[in-house]
Design an enzyme around this catalytic site. Structure first.
Site, PDB file in Angstrom:
ATOM      1  N   PHE A 240     -61.017  27.544  -4.218  1.00  0.00           N
ATOM      2  CA  PHE A 240     -59.998  26.707  -3.554  1.00  0.00           C
ATOM      3  C   PHE A 240     -58.688  26.617  -4.340  1.00  0.00           C
ATOM      4  O   PHE A 240     -57.913  25.689  -4.144  1.00  0.00           O
ATOM      5  CB  PHE A 240     -60.539  25.302  -3.277  1.00  0.00           C
ATOM      6  CG  PHE A 240     -61.885  25.274  -2.626  1.00  0.00           C
ATOM      7  CD1 PHE A 240     -62.078  25.836  -1.376  1.00  0.00           C
ATOM      8  CD2 PHE A 240     -62.970  24.704  -3.258  1.00  0.00           C
ATOM      9  CE1 PHE A 240     -63.326  25.826  -0.769  1.00  0.00           C
ATOM     10  CE2 PHE A 240     -64.229  24.693  -2.670  1.00  0.00           C
ATOM     11  CZ  PHE A 240     -64.407  25.251  -1.412  1.00  0.00           C
ATOM     12  N   GLU A 244     -57.711  29.792 -10.132  1.00  0.00           N
ATOM     13  CA  GLU A 244     -56.661  30.813 -10.166  1.00  0.00           C
ATOM     14  C   GLU A 244     -56.049  30.907 -11.563  1.00  0.00           C
ATOM     15  O   GLU A 244     -56.061  31.960 -12.183  1.00  0.00           O
ATOM     16  CB  GLU A 244     -55.577  30.510  -9.133  1.00  0.00           C
ATOM     17  CG  GLU A 244     -54.494  31.571  -9.094  1.00  0.00           C
ATOM     18  CD  GLU A 244     -53.494  31.370  -7.969  1.00  0.00           C
ATOM     19  OE1 GLU A 244     -52.404  31.972  -8.037  1.00  0.00           O
ATOM     20  OE2 GLU A 244     -53.778  30.614  -7.023  1.00  0.00           O
ATOM     21  N   ARG A 322     -43.537  26.427  -2.211  1.00  0.00           N
ATOM     22  CA  ARG A 322     -44.200  26.570  -0.910  1.00  0.00           C
ATOM     23  C   ARG A 322     -44.153  25.260  -0.131  1.00  0.00           C
ATOM     24  O   ARG A 322     -44.134  25.272   1.105  1.00  0.00           O
ATOM     25  CB  ARG A 322     -45.632  27.069  -1.070  1.00  0.00           C
ATOM     26  CG  ARG A 322     -46.254  27.509   0.241  1.00  0.00           C
ATOM     27  CD  ARG A 322     -47.568  28.237   0.050  1.00  0.00           C
ATOM     28  NE  ARG A 322     -47.424  29.653  -0.224  1.00  0.00           N
ATOM     29  CZ  ARG A 322     -47.400  30.604   0.712  1.00  0.00           C
ATOM     30  NH1 ARG A 322     -47.483  30.276   1.991  1.00  0.00           N
ATOM     31  NH2 ARG A 322     -47.293  31.873   0.373  1.00  0.00           N
ATOM     32  N   ARG A 354     -55.879  25.213  -2.179  1.00  0.00           N
ATOM     33  CA  ARG A 354     -55.825  25.788  -0.840  1.00  0.00           C
ATOM     34  C   ARG A 354     -54.640  25.254  -0.025  1.00  0.00           C
ATOM     35  O   ARG A 354     -54.555  24.064   0.266  1.00  0.00           O
ATOM     36  CB  ARG A 354     -57.140  25.492  -0.133  1.00  0.00           C
ATOM     37  CG  ARG A 354     -57.415  26.293   1.109  1.00  0.00           C
ATOM     38  CD  ARG A 354     -58.803  25.973   1.602  1.00  0.00           C
ATOM     39  NE  ARG A 354     -59.200  26.823   2.708  1.00  0.00           N
ATOM     40  CZ  ARG A 354     -60.411  26.765   3.268  1.00  0.00           C
ATOM     41  NH1 ARG A 354     -61.316  25.908   2.830  1.00  0.00           N
ATOM     42  NH2 ARG A 354     -60.716  27.563   4.267  1.00  0.00           N
ATOM     43  N   PHE A 356     -51.585  25.610  -1.269  1.00  0.00           N
ATOM     44  CA  PHE A 356     -50.601  25.869  -2.336  1.00  0.00           C
ATOM     45  C   PHE A 356     -49.275  25.143  -2.117  1.00  0.00           C
ATOM     46  O   PHE A 356     -48.202  25.714  -2.202  1.00  0.00           O
ATOM     47  CB  PHE A 356     -50.368  27.384  -2.419  1.00  0.00           C
ATOM     48  CG  PHE A 356     -49.935  27.860  -3.781  1.00  0.00           C
ATOM     49  CD1 PHE A 356     -50.819  27.909  -4.834  1.00  0.00           C
ATOM     50  CD2 PHE A 356     -48.637  28.301  -3.993  1.00  0.00           C
ATOM     51  CE1 PHE A 356     -50.426  28.376  -6.088  1.00  0.00           C
ATOM     52  CE2 PHE A 356     -48.222  28.760  -5.240  1.00  0.00           C
ATOM     53  CZ  PHE A 356     -49.118  28.806  -6.280  1.00  0.00           C
ATOM     54  N   THR A 454     -45.081  34.230  -2.528  1.00  0.00           N
ATOM     55  CA  THR A 454     -43.630  34.080  -2.621  1.00  0.00           C
ATOM     56  C   THR A 454     -43.095  34.637  -3.937  1.00  0.00           C
ATOM     57  O   THR A 454     -41.891  34.784  -4.089  1.00  0.00           O
ATOM     58  CB  THR A 454     -43.213  32.605  -2.454  1.00  0.00           C
ATOM     59  OG1 THR A 454     -43.931  31.796  -3.383  1.00  0.00           O
ATOM     60  CG2 THR A 454     -43.525  32.136  -1.042  1.00  0.00           C
ATOM     61  N   GLU A 725     -56.011  29.697   4.272  1.00  0.00           N
ATOM     62  CA  GLU A 725     -55.311  28.434   4.019  1.00  0.00           C
ATOM     63  C   GLU A 725     -54.801  27.699   5.253  1.00  0.00           C
ATOM     64  O   GLU A 725     -54.834  26.469   5.293  1.00  0.00           O
ATOM     65  CB  GLU A 725     -54.142  28.690   3.064  1.00  0.00           C
ATOM     66  CG  GLU A 725     -54.588  29.060   1.672  1.00  0.00           C
ATOM     67  CD  GLU A 725     -53.420  29.483   0.792  1.00  0.00           C
ATOM     68  OE1 GLU A 725     -53.197  28.847  -0.245  1.00  0.00           O
ATOM     69  OE2 GLU A 725     -52.739  30.460   1.156  1.00  0.00           O
TER      70      GLU A 725
END
Length: 777
Positions: A240, A244, A322, A354, A356, A454, A725
């Site tokens: 989720f 990362e 984002r 999730r 972001f 992005t 997402e």
């Protein structure tokens, strides 16, 4: 619970609702996670140590003698034991593996215990004596605003002349809302096992969404080149976004311990420590002002987002960007200013989750829409539709053109009818008029979510495909499996290309030694990127096999087909494996490394210009709730969802992602409340105090359908669309329905409801409404 999906297309393997490759192992308990791997002889256990009394301050002294002398302890590690650089940050060098000189947040790792058993290591870690010179911590968004302290520079989008637009607008409103964070609560916690090899090599099993990032980090802390470090992950028990960047530190601890002791070492966090020591979804304060006309159409908007980032930058640059990209959700803003501040606080660094940052932006957009509707005495759906992107009104605040807006309109129109929105709106009004204590709310909200990283360089992926002489196929790629079904989807792609059944394709663990320099499995791009890379690898091998068969059997290439585990050669057929054997005997290469880079991505952050997304995924959800105005309790009565996945690679997996994403988003907005005390200590660090949704929270009437799409207009893998997402934001409909229920208490007044809408928050908003005079004009 009702599921619907369009009929499959002409393919043999893709577009089919095949079962997740690990489904049987999941439900039978035989799926191997890192803590299930057979432990090598001499394995040692690593447990991080931290100061349980200190929130923030300079370390005056640290006495670890009792820790070293504890039973089973082999080594105690601190910053001085890091062979390379004491840093596990994803980019800016501001995340030390071990605190040096000062503690920057409650739960920061100061040392690590390496012991023969995990229990011995945990007990020993409690024996440390650390003296800290305490300072008053900066904990909240308000604290950080007052201190004027950030982890990154402020950033904004500006479109048109918002000042002029606001001045010319016939009506104006403004407000502020707080949007809470969220704990990832993956079932498998943070874990890594490091095995030392020859010449400084290190093989690390890590529960990570970004094996290459962990590879970089381990190499950095060991002072070794990347090529000396191998990261492997077969599956995660959930990620989720929490694995990362934040898997880095625990893999680094295991690797440092393995280097120091020469023994294999495993680091697995206790659930409470995991929740205390790892970052969450960013919480925000969103201040907004909007100018609009008598019909509710927006003329200008001013959005100010204040994000609580924690003590370091982590991934806050991309996350908060984002939020800005999705502060429009599905709505056209003629003039806009969208400004963000990334605030520094003395708390653990918040990180990817999730969506972001997108969920926070879309939720704020819905608050603006609801405020306009309430002030005008109109239904919020009318105002939503009046502000949708459409012809001549299709440029986003960041300058990208929205071409596929008709999909949004069609989805909302279809859901409006299938959910019986207007009939139920009348039923809700009737119910509320006759019910003094219980109040119902209804909302239909859209989602428009941009698909791509992005950060432009992340939009690339590699895959490795081997065809063996028995016709079996080895598949490897840079994507990671965290339960979402990525491995299965990419295997379907490869099987489809070769015309073979899925059992011919062997899925293998993600491995930095097979596919290098990968991006994270994030941004909903796993299938788009890795599926296309694998397709290209398969196409290259298949082209060689076709060329060989054409020459060998004297047949035109156009007459050669691959299907049903066979190769059709005009009027003849042979087994796929037989052709592979003959090709090998004739020295034809049956291996390929495929590569894919997302086209059309031109975003330049410095100038806030270009195209950040390849396409948009759309969806809509209609939710009905009932609240108790005496207690603040809430029940979700019914949910109807229609979601766009293009031509689905696997309808069963996609519906699972939509259902799971919606429920996770519903948890974020209703029950999952993170609470820190005045000293900066997280108090909700276990399932006893932090409430994720359970099976009983899923509404009995939960109708999920896939939109019958003509296919993604962009040339994606089999014209599919990302699904990881976007469904999170479908849950905005639940929050909006709660707002609708509370708003029924006093027409014309916007409920002062913050997220999450816990019973306490609902009761607080209800109480405030009852005390207010109507603000209707």
């Amino acid at each position: 619970m009702r599921h619907e999906h369009p009929a499959p297309h002409e393919y043999s393997v893709v577009n089919k609702p095949t079962v997740h490759d690990s489904a049987v192992k999941h439900v039978s308990g035989t799926a191997t996670y890192i803590d299930d791997i057979r432990e090598p002889a001499g394995l040692l256990h690593v447990v991080p140590g931290w100061c349980r009394d200190a929130i923030r301050g300079r370390i005056i002294s640290m006495d670890l003698e009792a820790v070293r002398n504890a039973s089973g302890v082999v080594a105690v590690l601190t910053a001085s034991d890091v062979p390379g650089k004491n840093d596990c940050s994803p980019s800016l060098g501001d995340d030390p593996v071990f605190a040096e000189g000062e503690i920057q947040f409650y739960g920061q790792v100061v040392f690590a215990v390496v012991a023969k058993t995990r229990d011995e290591a945990r007990r020993a870690a409690l024996l440390a004596k650390i003296e800290v010179e305490h300072v008053t911590p900066i904990l909240t968004v308000g604290d950080a605003i007052d201190a004027d302290i950030t982890v990154l520079p402020d950033y904004q989008f500006r479109k048109g002349s918002p000042e002029t637009g606001m001045a010319q607008a016939g009506r104006k409103l403004s407000g502020s809302m707080r949007i809470g964070g969220q704990e990832h609560f993956y079932l498998e916690g943070q874990v890594a096992m490091a095995l030392p090899g020859e010449d400084g090599d290190m093989h690390v099993y890590s529960s990570t969404q970004h094996p290459t990032e962990v590879q970089h980090t381990v190499a950095k802390v060991l002072g070794q080149p990347d090529a000396a470090v191998t990261i492997e992950v077969r599956r995660m028990g959930g990620g989720f976004g929490g694995k990362e960047s934040q898997a880095n530190q625990w893999a680094a601890l295991a690797a440092i311990a393995a280097r120091a002791t020469g023994a294999p070492c495993k680091c697995r966090l206790d659930r409470d420590d995991d929740m205390i020591m790892t970052g969450k979804r960013h919480d925000f304060r969103a201040d907004w002002a909007v100018g609009f006309d008598d019909g509710g159409q927006i003329r200008a908007i001013d959005m100010q987002y204040f994000a609580r980032c924690g003590y370091s930058a982590d991934l806050s640059l991309g996350v908060v960007d984002r939020t800005m990209f999705h502060s429009d959700n599905s709505y056209y803003y003629p003039d806009a200013i969208i400004n963000t501040r990334r605030l520094k606080t003395d708390t653990v660094s918040n990180t990817a989750f999730r969506g972001f940052g997108g969920p926070q932006g879309t939720l704020a957009a819905e608050r603006v829409i609801e405020a306009i509707a309430i002030s005008l005495g109109k239904d919020p759906l009318e105002i939503r539709k009046a502000n949708f992107y459409r012809e001549g009104r299709n440029i986003t605040p960041y300058g990208m053109t929205v071409d596929e807006y008709e999909t949004l309109h069609t989805i909302v129109t279809q859901l409006e009818a299938s959910s019986q929105y207007w009939e139920r709106r009348e039923e809700v009004r009737t119910f509320n008029a006759g019910s003094h204590v219980l109040k119902k709310g209804l909302a239909l909200t859209p989602v428009k979510f941009g698909i791509a990283f992005t950060l432009k360089h992340l939009n690339q992926a590699g895959a490795l495909v081997h065809v063996y002489t028995d016709g079996s196929i080895h598949l490897n790629h840079g994507g990671t499996e965290m339960g979402q079904g990525l491995y299965q989807k990419v295997a379907q792609v490869v099987a489809e290309e070769f015309g073979v059944s899925l059992d011919r394709v062997r899925i293998t663990a993600t491995h930095t030694g097979k596919v290098p320099n990968t991006g994270p499995t994030a941004a909903s791009s796993g299938s788009d990127l890795n599926g296309m890379a694998a397709k290209r690898a398969a196409e290259a091998i298949k082209a060689r096999m076709v060329a060989f068969a054409a020459q060998e059997f004297d047949i035109e290439p156009e007459l050669i087909e691959f299907r049903d585990n066979q190769v059709i050669l005009g009027n003849e057929a042979m087994d796929f494996g037989a052709l592979a054997r003959q090709a090998h005997l004739n020295r034809i290469q049956l291996s390929e490394a495929g590569f894919y880079a997302t086209p059309k991505i031109t975003w330049e952050r410095e100038t806030a210009s270009g195209r950040p997304f390849l396409y948009f995924a759309y969806g809509a959800a209609c939710s009905e709730v009932t609240i108790d105005t005496m207690t603040g309790e809430m029940r979700v009565d019914r949910v109807d969802i229609l979601h766009d996945v293009g031509h689905s690679l696997n309808p069963a997996l996609d519906i699972g992602q939509i259902e799971g994403g919606f429920v996770q988003g519903m948890g974020w907005l209703t029950t999952e409340e993170l609470v820190w005390d005045e000293k900066g200590r997280l108090r909700t660090h276990a399932p006893s105090t932090y409430k994720i949704p359970t099976a009983s929270d899923v509404p009995a009437a939960f109708n999920v359908s896939l939109f019958e799409s003509k296919g993604n207009p962009e040339d994606t893998i089999y014209r599919s669309k990302a699904v990881g997402e976007p469904p999170i934001m479908l849950a905005n409909s639940v929050f909006s329905a709660i707002v609708d229920a509370v708003a029924s208490l006093k027409p014309g007044v916007v409920p002062p409801l913050d997220a999450p809408a816990t019973p306490e928050a609902i009761l607080k908003a209800v109480t405030a409404m009852k005390r207010m005079e109507s603000a209707a004009e």
